[in-house]
Write an enzyme that holds these catalytic residues in place. Structure first.
Site, short mmCIF file in Angstrom:
data_model
loop_
_atom_site.label_atom_id
_atom_site.label_comp_id
_atom_site.label_asym_id
_atom_site.label_seq_id
_atom_site.Cartn_x
_atom_site.Cartn_y
_atom_site.Cartn_z
N CYS A 26 0.78 -1.22 0.01
CA CYS A 26 -0.18 -0.02 -0.02
C CYS A 26 0.76 1.28 0.00
CB CYS A 26 -1.06 -0.01 1.15
SG CYS A 26 -0.65 -0.78 2.78
N ARG B 75 7.67 -10.27 5.92
CA ARG B 75 7.25 -9.92 7.43
C ARG B 75 8.09 -10.75 8.41
NH1 ARG B 75 0.54 -9.79 6.16
NH2 ARG B 75 0.99 -8.10 4.23
N GLN C 59 0.99 -11.69 -2.37
CA GLN C 59 -0.76 -11.49 -2.07
C GLN C 59 -1.32 -11.30 -3.41
OE1 GLN C 59 -1.15 -8.14 0.63
NE2 GLN C 59 -1.46 -9.67 2.21
N ASP D 79 -2.97 -8.91 -4.54
CA ASP D 79 -3.07 -7.49 -3.68
C ASP D 79 -3.67 -6.47 -4.71
OD1 ASP D 79 -3.00 -5.77 -1.46
OD2 ASP D 79 -1.00 -5.64 -1.64
N HIS E 143 -5.35 -2.10 -4.65
CA HIS E 143 -5.59 -0.94 -4.06
C HIS E 143 -6.35 -0.07 -5.09
CE1 HIS E 143 -2.05 -1.98 -1.77
NE2 HIS E 143 -3.10 -1.69 -0.42
N LYS F 216 -11.85 -3.44 8.39
CA LYS F 216 -11.32 -4.49 7.61
C LYS F 216 -12.40 -5.55 7.71
CE LYS F 216 -7.97 -6.87 10.41
NZ LYS F 216 -6.89 -7.60 10.50
N HIS G 182 -8.26 -1.37 0.20
CA HIS G 182 -7.23 -2.49 0.07
C HIS G 182 -7.93 -3.85 -0.04
CE1 HIS G 182 -4.34 0.24 2.59
NE2 HIS G 182 -5.44 0.67 2.66
#
Length: 634
Positions: free
Chosen positions: A334, A363, A381, A383, A385, A464, A510
């Site tokens: 992000c 991570r 991910q 992922d 946005h 979320k 997200h």
């Protein structure tokens, strides 16, 4: 005072009445079976007083499938475990012992190591406690008084917990064991009808590898022996389906101590990975997403701006550069996408702007928390946005849910959700959170997705929706997430120019639907037992020539299937046909062709995974496989 029962009817109680008093007022049978009370959705101890106007639900021994009732049962069983260990092993130090999904554990600092063989002895001592009968007594102490008590008992871990606690300390006592605990607990041990200790593990105190490693004893408990037997059967099946075992059996991936928590993908595992990536790219393109690529490493200033430096730094891998400069390897995409959006002036005509990136993330998960593919340090991910105006939020959330239904539908799984609301360390005002939480809850209602409320569990920048599924063994897994964020774009000064030529705040959704490829593949392997759908299987067809004289014809069959776009292998090893068939079954190959004297391109002996056999031409087999490997909507 008056409380409200689940059916909406009122119940009159004297002031200060407890949950147990409420059960007794309803009926003596209910009081005998009561194990806990749910107050306004929160699990509470029966001993605690109720307040006027509260909604209550009495949990009983008949609530065997209710997670709350099982939590109370198992939490109490954990305390019986601790009492038994204290009796059997003088000098042991007691740490923590919570109920967890499917059971409980307790951490101990033993003077001498114990082994799996010792569990039977401990379990026998717990059985003796239950046969003697145990009652739990709750008391509250001031922090200093509680500290002195555990110092006198020589329990350093309890002293540390007391030092970190705030306000009044609650203790529970059963038999000769007293524990620092918030509860809830059973009134007595009668409801515990079946208990089993299931294993040992090492666990660092408070999950920190800098602390001492303790011994963790796992167990489970049920209201009936039948439920325990069913659970143990599921555990055996879970061992057979363990994705780490299947990863080796199917030659998909392995792990190496030189890079803990980071899978090494083998060619067959990479085939699965690439098929998911192809799905991601295809569906993103169909749904108006733009693929982007952003750096893996950013300097500290970016993480300070995004808020991750303050809220997430301990989970990041940091790289010192020179004497006073620090870079961080990105744990999520992000912040980089914020920089992309902010790289030029944006108009309302540009919105919604949907960025997608399947980048590797890192991570710094604690070593003790790593678990195969389902808990890794290297994360990929699906992922995205979505940058949009306030007015576009509802439509964009609808698009996310339509995408969600499609992707989960490919695997025949139905999503559930948890709506996580503002945490204590939130960024932004309550008014902003009121709005973003309302948008997410409304979207869940519109799409009729059942959800639970995770009060205070949201991200620091926004509420979320965590997506959950139930696998073939009845286990719940968290998968993807959909989050609505007004804070991070504001921290990056992101705006768009509206039709009024003024700047307006931008919102960000997200969105990761599978969550991560690593975790999803691990869960899918366990859900299917390795019997992956044909379109995902690393090898879709294997051809077995019966003898050397059939090798050339078998190669032509392989070439024909490869030319049609299928993943095919030729197994012409100098082994018996029976052994090669068994090997293919172990490797979960969906289709097997055994080619001998009677076979030809017009008449192939095809064996399906599971044993069903048929004869068909190569042409018909290609048509069948084409239909079976086509993803819905492709």
């Amino acid at each position: 005072m008056r409380v409200q029962l689940p059916d909406g009817s009122p119940l009159e109680l004297p002031e200060g009445a407890s949950g147990l008093d409420a059960a007794r007022a309803i009926g003596p049978r209910l009081a005998e079976q009561a194990v806990g009370v749910r107050v306004g959705g929160e699990l509470r101890d029966l001993r605690l007083p109720l307040a006027d106007g509260q909604q209550i639900e009495i949990l009983t021994t008949k609530s065997g499938d209710d997670p709350g009732a099982l939590t109370v049962l198992r939490h109490s069983a954990a305390h019986l475990l601790a009492e038994a260990v204290r009796r059997l092993y003088p000098g042991v130090k007691v740490a923590i012992g919570p109920a967890i999904e499917n059971g409980f554990y307790y951490d101990f600092d033993f003077p001498q190591p114990i082994a799996e063989d010792d569990l039977a002895r401990i379990e026998q001592e717990i059985g003796r406690e239950i046969s003697e009968g145990r009652q739990w007594r709750r008391e509250e102490l001031g922090r200093e008084q509680a500290r002195e008590r555990f110092l006198a008992e020589g329990e350093p871990y309890k002293v540390e917990l007391v030092d970190d606690a705030e306000g009044t300390i609650s203790l529970y006592t059963q038999g000769d064991f007293t524990d620092l605990c918030r509860g809830p607990h059973l009134i007595d041990s009668k409801p515990i009808k079946a208990i089993k200790l299931t294993g040992l593990a090492g666990a660092y105190w408070r999950g920190d590898s800098a602390n001492k490693q303790l011994t963790r004893i796992y167990g489970t408990a049920f209201f009936s022996k039948k439920d325990l037997d069913t659970h143990l059967e599921r555990l055996e099946e879970a061992k057979r389906r363990d994705h780490r075992r299947l990863g080796t059996q199917l030659d998909l991936f392995h792990f190496d101590e030189h890079s803990p928590g980071s899978p090494f993908w083998h060619p067959k595992g990479m085939t699965i990975f690439n098929q998911l990536e192809a799905l991601r790219l295809r569906e993103n393109a169909r749904r108006g997403y733009s693929e982007v690529k952003t750096p893996l490493i950013y300097d500290k200033a970016l993480w300070v701006t995004s808020g991750h430096w303050e809220k997430f730094r301990e989970n990041m891998f940091l790289i010192p550069v020179g004497e006073d400069h620090v870079y961080g390897i990105k744990p999520m995409n992000c912040p980089g996408h914020m920089l992309l959006f902010g790289s030029k002036l944006r108009s309302y005509r540009d919105l919604p702007l949907r960025y997608a990136e399947g980048a590797p993330l890192h991570r710094n998960e604690l070593a003790g928390a790593l678990h195969g593919l389902t808990r890794v340090r290297y994360v990929t991910q699906d992922d995205a946005h979505i940058f949009c105006s306030k007015e576009q939020i509802a439509a964009e959330l609808d698009g996310c849910f339509a995408y969600l239904r499609y992707v989960y539908g490919l695997f025949g799984i139905e999503p559930r959700a948890e709506l996580s609301t503002r945490p204590e360390n939130k960024l932004g005002s309550d008014e902003e959170w009121d709005f973003t939480e309302s948008e997410l809850s409304s979207a869940l209602d519109r799409h009729a997705i059942p959800y639970a409320l995770g009060a205070g569990e949201g991200s620091f920048y926004g509420p979320k929706i965590d997506l959950h599924i139930t696998d073939a063994l009845g286990r719940s897994w968290q998968m993807g997430t959909i989050q609505l964020d007004a804070q991070m774009p504001a921290r990056f000064d992101l705006t768009y120019v509206g039709p009024d030529n003024r700047e307006h705040p931008v919102y960000v959704i997200h969105r990761a639907l599978l969550g991560s490829f690593e975790r999803f593949i691990g869960i899918l392997l366990e859900h299917t037992g390795g019997d992956l759908p044909l379109w995902l299987a690393p090898v879709q067809v294997r051809v077995l020539p019966v003898g050397e004289g059939h090798a050339e014809a078998s190669r032509l069959i392989v070439e024909g299937l490869r030319g049609a776009g299928f993943r095919v292998e030729l197994d012409d090893r100098n082994e018996s046909v029976g052994k090669r068939i068994r090997d293919a079954e172990l490797e979960k190959i969906p289709r097997l062709i055994v080619y001998g004297d009677k076979e030809s391109a017009d008449d192939l002996a095809v064996r399906e995974r599971g044993g069903a056999q048929s004869h068909k031409s190569l042409k018909d087999l290609v048509i069948e496989l084409t239909l079976l490997t086509a993803m819905p909507g492709a």
